[in-house]
Write a protein that holds these residues in place. Structure first.
Motif, PDB file in Angstrom:
ATOM      1  N   ILE A  43       0.843  -1.191   0.000  1.00 23.16           N
ATOM      2  CA  ILE A  43       0.000   0.000   0.000  1.00 23.16           C
ATOM      3  C   ILE A  43       0.882   1.246   0.000  1.00 23.16           C
ATOM      4  O   ILE A  43       0.585   2.222  -0.681  1.00 23.16           O
ATOM      5  N   ALA A  44       1.974   1.222   0.746  1.00 22.65           N
ATOM      6  CA  ALA A  44       2.893   2.364   0.764  1.00 22.65           C
ATOM      7  C   ALA A  44       3.517   2.564  -0.613  1.00 22.65           C
ATOM      8  O   ALA A  44       3.681   3.696  -1.071  1.00 22.65           O
ATOM      9  N   VAL A  45       3.824   1.478  -1.278  1.00 20.07           N
ATOM     10  CA  VAL A  45       4.394   1.566  -2.622  1.00 20.07           C
ATOM     11  C   VAL A  45       3.358   2.127  -3.590  1.00 20.07           C
ATOM     12  O   VAL A  45       3.667   2.944  -4.463  1.00 20.07           O
ATOM     13  N   LEU A  46       2.084   1.715  -3.421  1.00 17.50           N
ATOM     14  CA  LEU A  46       0.996   2.246  -4.230  1.00 17.50           C
ATOM     15  C   LEU A  46       0.856   3.751  -3.996  1.00 17.50           C
ATOM     16  O   LEU A  46       0.743   4.533  -4.945  1.00 17.50           O
ATOM     17  N   THR A  57       4.687   3.977  -7.248  1.00 17.96           N
ATOM     18  CA  THR A  57       5.626   3.036  -7.856  1.00 17.96           C
ATOM     19  C   THR A  57       4.925   1.889  -8.564  1.00 17.96           C
ATOM     20  O   THR A  57       5.422   1.381  -9.567  1.00 17.96           O
ATOM     21  N   ILE A  58       3.765   1.464  -8.039  1.00 19.03           N
ATOM     22  CA  ILE A  58       3.004   0.393  -8.670  1.00 19.03           C
ATOM     23  C   ILE A  58       1.578   0.879  -8.923  1.00 19.03           C
ATOM     24  O   ILE A  58       1.136   1.867  -8.359  1.00 19.03           O
ATOM     25  N   SER A  59       0.857   0.137  -9.790  1.00 20.22           N
ATOM     26  CA  SER A  59      -0.532   0.485 -10.083  1.00 20.22           C
ATOM     27  C   SER A  59      -1.459  -0.205  -9.084  1.00 20.22           C
ATOM     28  O   SER A  59      -1.047  -1.111  -8.362  1.00 20.22           O
ATOM     29  N   PHE A  60      -2.718   0.201  -9.073  1.00 16.55           N
ATOM     30  CA  PHE A  60      -3.699  -0.378  -8.170  1.00 16.55           C
ATOM     31  C   PHE A  60      -3.850  -1.881  -8.403  1.00 16.55           C
ATOM     32  O   PHE A  60      -3.995  -2.652  -7.469  1.00 16.55           O
ATOM     33  N   ARG A  61      -3.780  -2.314  -9.648  1.00 16.81           N
ATOM     34  CA  ARG A  61      -3.919  -3.747  -9.974  1.00 16.81           C
ATOM     35  C   ARG A  61      -2.759  -4.583  -9.420  1.00 16.81           C
ATOM     36  O   ARG A  61      -2.909  -5.769  -9.184  1.00 16.81           O
ATOM     37  N   GLU A  62      -1.625  -3.969  -9.198  1.00 16.22           N
ATOM     38  CA  GLU A  62      -0.447  -4.694  -8.715  1.00 16.22           C
ATOM     39  C   GLU A  62      -0.419  -4.855  -7.188  1.00 16.22           C
ATOM     40  O   GLU A  62       0.471  -5.518  -6.657  1.00 16.22           O
ATOM     41  N   VAL A  63      -1.391  -4.293  -6.485  1.00 17.99           N
ATOM     42  CA  VAL A  63      -1.404  -4.359  -5.027  1.00 17.99           C
ATOM     43  C   VAL A  63      -1.615  -5.790  -4.542  1.00 17.99           C
ATOM     44  O   VAL A  63      -0.977  -6.238  -3.610  1.00 17.99           O
TER      45      VAL A  63
END
Length: 106
Positions: free
Chosen positions: A3-6, A10-16
């Motif tokens: 979640i912090a990376v989101l 750095t990442i997209s919502f789909r990658e969570v």
């Protein structure tokens, strides 16, 4: 961590992670009440490390008691029907100052 990376972009919502089920789990709780000069609520968070108790009683309901900062109040904590703790001189703390001048309250 993801979640912090989101939040950092750095990442997209789909990658969570995987999609959660559509079913919502409801946790039952008692709502705050004011009757006969008494407040009743629940303690959703008990911070044993620092001795803090977070209650679900919001400021609007709390103000019905007519207390000012520093006023004393009788406080009784119950677990189900049994008294866990009782304090006859509980005192409300001053609010934490906000803004650039931390010496004055809100």
């Amino acid at each position: 961590m993801r979640i912090a990376v989101l939040a950092g972009g750095t990442i997209s919502f789909r990658e969570v992670g995987r999609k959660l089920p559509d079913r919502v789990v409801v946790i039952p709780h008692e709502d705050q009440q004011f009757a006969n000069g008494m407040l009743e609520g629940t303690i959703p968070i008990l911070d044993v490390q620092f001795g803090n108790i977070w209650m679900n009683i919001d400021r609007r309901i709390f103000r019905k008691l007519g207390l000012e900062n520093g006023d004393a109040a009788n406080v009784t904590l119950r677990r189900r029907r049994s008294i866990v703790s009782r304090c006859s001189r509980a005192s409300a703390h001053r609010p934490v100052p906000t803004g650039p001048d931390r010496r004055s309250g809100p």
